[in-house]
Motif scaffolding. Structure first.
Motif, PDB file in Angstrom:
ATOM      1  N   ARG A 111      -5.042  -4.158   3.918  1.00  0.00           N
ATOM      2  CA  ARG A 111      -4.412  -5.478   3.855  1.00  0.00           C
ATOM      3  C   ARG A 111      -4.569  -6.126   2.482  1.00  0.00           C
ATOM      4  NH1 ARG A 111      -0.459  -6.068   7.520  1.00  0.00           N
ATOM      5  NH2 ARG A 111      -1.174  -6.060   9.678  1.00  0.00           N
ATOM      6  N   GLY A 112      -5.187  -5.417   1.541  1.00  0.00           N
ATOM      7  CA  GLY A 112      -5.233  -5.920   0.178  1.00  0.00           C
ATOM      8  C   GLY A 112      -6.576  -6.379  -0.328  1.00  0.00           C
ATOM      9  N   ARG A 113      -7.675  -6.172   0.437  1.00  0.00           N
ATOM     10  CA  ARG A 113      -9.000  -6.573  -0.012  1.00  0.00           C
ATOM     11  C   ARG A 113      -9.977  -5.427   0.193  1.00  0.00           C
ATOM     12  NH1 ARG A 113      -7.053 -10.322  -2.195  1.00  0.00           N
ATOM     13  NH2 ARG A 113      -7.802 -12.470  -2.387  1.00  0.00           N
ATOM     14  N   GLN A 159      -9.027  -3.184   3.425  1.00  0.00           N
ATOM     15  CA  GLN A 159      -8.493  -2.603   2.197  1.00  0.00           C
ATOM     16  C   GLN A 159      -6.990  -2.385   2.309  1.00  0.00           C
ATOM     17  OE1 GLN A 159     -10.754   0.694   0.656  1.00  0.00           O
ATOM     18  NE2 GLN A 159      -8.971   1.620  -0.318  1.00  0.00           N
ATOM     19  N   LYS A 201      -0.973 -12.072   1.085  1.00  0.00           N
ATOM     20  CA  LYS A 201      -0.938 -12.774  -0.194  1.00  0.00           C
ATOM     21  C   LYS A 201      -2.269 -13.496  -0.427  1.00  0.00           C
ATOM     22  CE  LYS A 201       4.064 -13.593   0.145  1.00  0.00           C
ATOM     23  NZ  LYS A 201       5.136 -14.620   0.201  1.00  0.00           N
ATOM     24  N   ASP A 202      -2.507 -13.886  -1.669  1.00  0.00           N
ATOM     25  CA  ASP A 202      -3.743 -14.589  -2.006  1.00  0.00           C
ATOM     26  C   ASP A 202      -3.890 -15.865  -1.189  1.00  0.00           C
ATOM     27  OD1 ASP A 202      -4.437 -12.647  -3.822  1.00  0.00           O
ATOM     28  OD2 ASP A 202      -3.650 -13.736  -5.569  1.00  0.00           O
ATOM     29  N   GLY A 236      -6.404   2.193  -3.080  1.00  0.00           N
ATOM     30  CA  GLY A 236      -5.957   0.816  -2.898  1.00  0.00           C
ATOM     31  C   GLY A 236      -5.537   0.579  -1.468  1.00  0.00           C
ATOM     32  N   ARG A 237      -4.338   0.073  -1.297  1.00  0.00           N
ATOM     33  CA  ARG A 237      -3.853  -0.217   0.056  1.00  0.00           C
ATOM     34  C   ARG A 237      -3.074   0.947   0.657  1.00  0.00           C
ATOM     35  NH1 ARG A 237       1.512  -2.262   0.654  1.00  0.00           N
ATOM     36  NH2 ARG A 237       2.734  -2.281  -1.266  1.00  0.00           N
ATOM     37  N   TRP A 272       0.806   2.915   4.683  1.00  0.00           N
ATOM     38  CA  TRP A 272       0.329   1.654   4.141  1.00  0.00           C
ATOM     39  C   TRP A 272       0.734   0.509   5.065  1.00  0.00           C
ATOM     40  CZ3 TRP A 272       4.556   4.287   2.474  1.00  0.00           C
ATOM     41  CH2 TRP A 272       5.771   3.592   2.374  1.00  0.00           C
ATOM     42  N   ASP A 292       1.525  -3.888   5.139  1.00  0.00           N
ATOM     43  CA  ASP A 292       1.888  -5.031   4.296  1.00  0.00           C
ATOM     44  C   ASP A 292       0.610  -5.789   3.926  1.00  0.00           C
ATOM     45  OD1 ASP A 292       4.552  -4.413   4.460  1.00  0.00           O
ATOM     46  OD2 ASP A 292       4.947  -5.789   6.136  1.00  0.00           O
ATOM     47  N   VAL A 293       0.441  -6.055   2.646  1.00  0.00           N
ATOM     48  CA  VAL A 293      -0.760  -6.754   2.201  1.00  0.00           C
ATOM     49  C   VAL A 293      -0.597  -8.255   2.408  1.00  0.00           C
ATOM     50  CG1 VAL A 293      -1.334  -4.986   0.516  1.00  0.00           C
ATOM     51  CG2 VAL A 293       0.067  -6.924  -0.173  1.00  0.00           C
ATOM     52  N   TRP A 347      -5.123 -14.931   2.210  1.00  0.00           N
ATOM     53  CA  TRP A 347      -6.541 -14.572   2.175  1.00  0.00           C
ATOM     54  C   TRP A 347      -7.410 -15.812   2.033  1.00  0.00           C
ATOM     55  CZ3 TRP A 347      -8.952 -10.655   3.950  1.00  0.00           C
ATOM     56  CH2 TRP A 347      -8.344  -9.402   3.999  1.00  0.00           C
TER      57      TRP A 347
END
Length: 295
Positions: free
Chosen positions: A172-174, A170, A85-86, A60-61, A80, A82-83, A89
């Protein structure tokens, strides 16, 4: 190994090899090379070069690694970012959709040099701005962060980024698959919206031509309104002058599309002269009426 050593450290890697690194790898390595404890970086570089990092895996992240230190068991390292948010994105994907070049480069495995402009729309960044933005943990007893084990993983992550720039997304959450899937969906939506806008524009043009939504000016239907002006005028601002001699507007109109009559070749010039005479007479009459109204 093509990772970049800390500044000032001698290495067997040629300068040519280092200069060929992708720019996004160099930017990542600048983070760790900005660390002020250079001796610790030297030991970390030795760990990375000599194979002390026994494993690195991306879940994952998060990045999980094992680094063999002085203890019998390897130390556990986690890194890691910080991701996003939707909502963040969404802004990024909309910005990426605006430029086909960005999409094409990402699909080719190339990080666009101006990729941060897409992230600026969300007020976030893809690359960490400073070392402290990279979160990390190590099971070693060293209280400093980053320790030499974490720093060794930093160096090898640069190698991983060189192979696949999507690792940064990835973190960053994607994931790569999710990013490309979302990007394709946004591009299809943009194409559909563009087509709808074009269709709506054509529909409006058709409606306007039928005068239902945008009726024509009354003068189009009533020629008597062409030279009519109902609003009041300030007499001091109105100057009435006669037309120049022979100026009836026919010359400015150009050649009139009048039919030729072979049996009466004089018909056309006589008709035109009649229009000129009528024009001059009407101009004189208008001048007299205007002067009378002004008095």
């Amino acid at each position: 190994m093509s990772i970049t050593p800390p500044s000032g450290i001698n290495t067997s890697i040629s300068d040519d090899g280092l200069s060929q690194q992708p720019w996004w790898v160099e930017q990542w390595m600048e983070l760790i090379n900005s660390y002020r404890f250079k001796k610790r970086l030297e030991r970390a570089w030795a760990y990375a070069r000599e194979g002390h990092v026994t494993s690195i895996r991306f879940e994952g992240r998060r990045v999980h690694a094992r680094v063999q230190g002085t203890d019998e068991d390897p130390y556990k390292v986690k890194l890691w970012l910080d991701v996003l948010k939707d909502e963040d994105w969404r802004y990024v994907l909309e910005a990426l959709t605006m430029k086909a070049r960005w999409s094409a480069q990402l699909l080719a495995g190339i990080m666009p040099a101006d990729i941060e402009r897409a992230f600026a729309a969300s007020g976030r960044r893809l690359f960490p701005f400073k070392l402290q933005e990279v979160r990390s943990e190590c099971s070693c007893p060293d209280k400093a962060n980053p320790c030499k084990h974490i720093s060794a993983v930093y160096f090898l992550m640069g190698e991983r980024f060189s192979e696949d720039p999507f690792v940064l997304f990835q973190l960053r959450g994607r994931t790569r698959a999710k990013l490309l899937e979302d990007l394709a969906a946004y591009r299809l939506q943009a194409i559909a919206e563009s087509a709808n806008q074009s269709g709506n524009a054509e529909a409006l043009a058709i409606d306007a031509s039928s005068s239902e939504l945008n009726p024509p000016h009354p003068a189009v239907l009533d020629p008597t309104l062409w030279w009519r002006y109902d609003a009041g005028l300030d007499g001091d601002l109105v100057v009435i002058t006669p037309a120049m001699e022979g100026d009836t507007g026919l010359d400015a109109a150009g050649e009139l599309p009048l039919a030729e009559e072979p049996r009466f070749p004089e018909a056309k010039p006589r008709f035109l002269q009649h229009l000129r005479d009528q024009g001059q007479a009407m101009a004189q009459q208008a001048m007299l009426e205007a002067m009378a109204a002004g008095n």
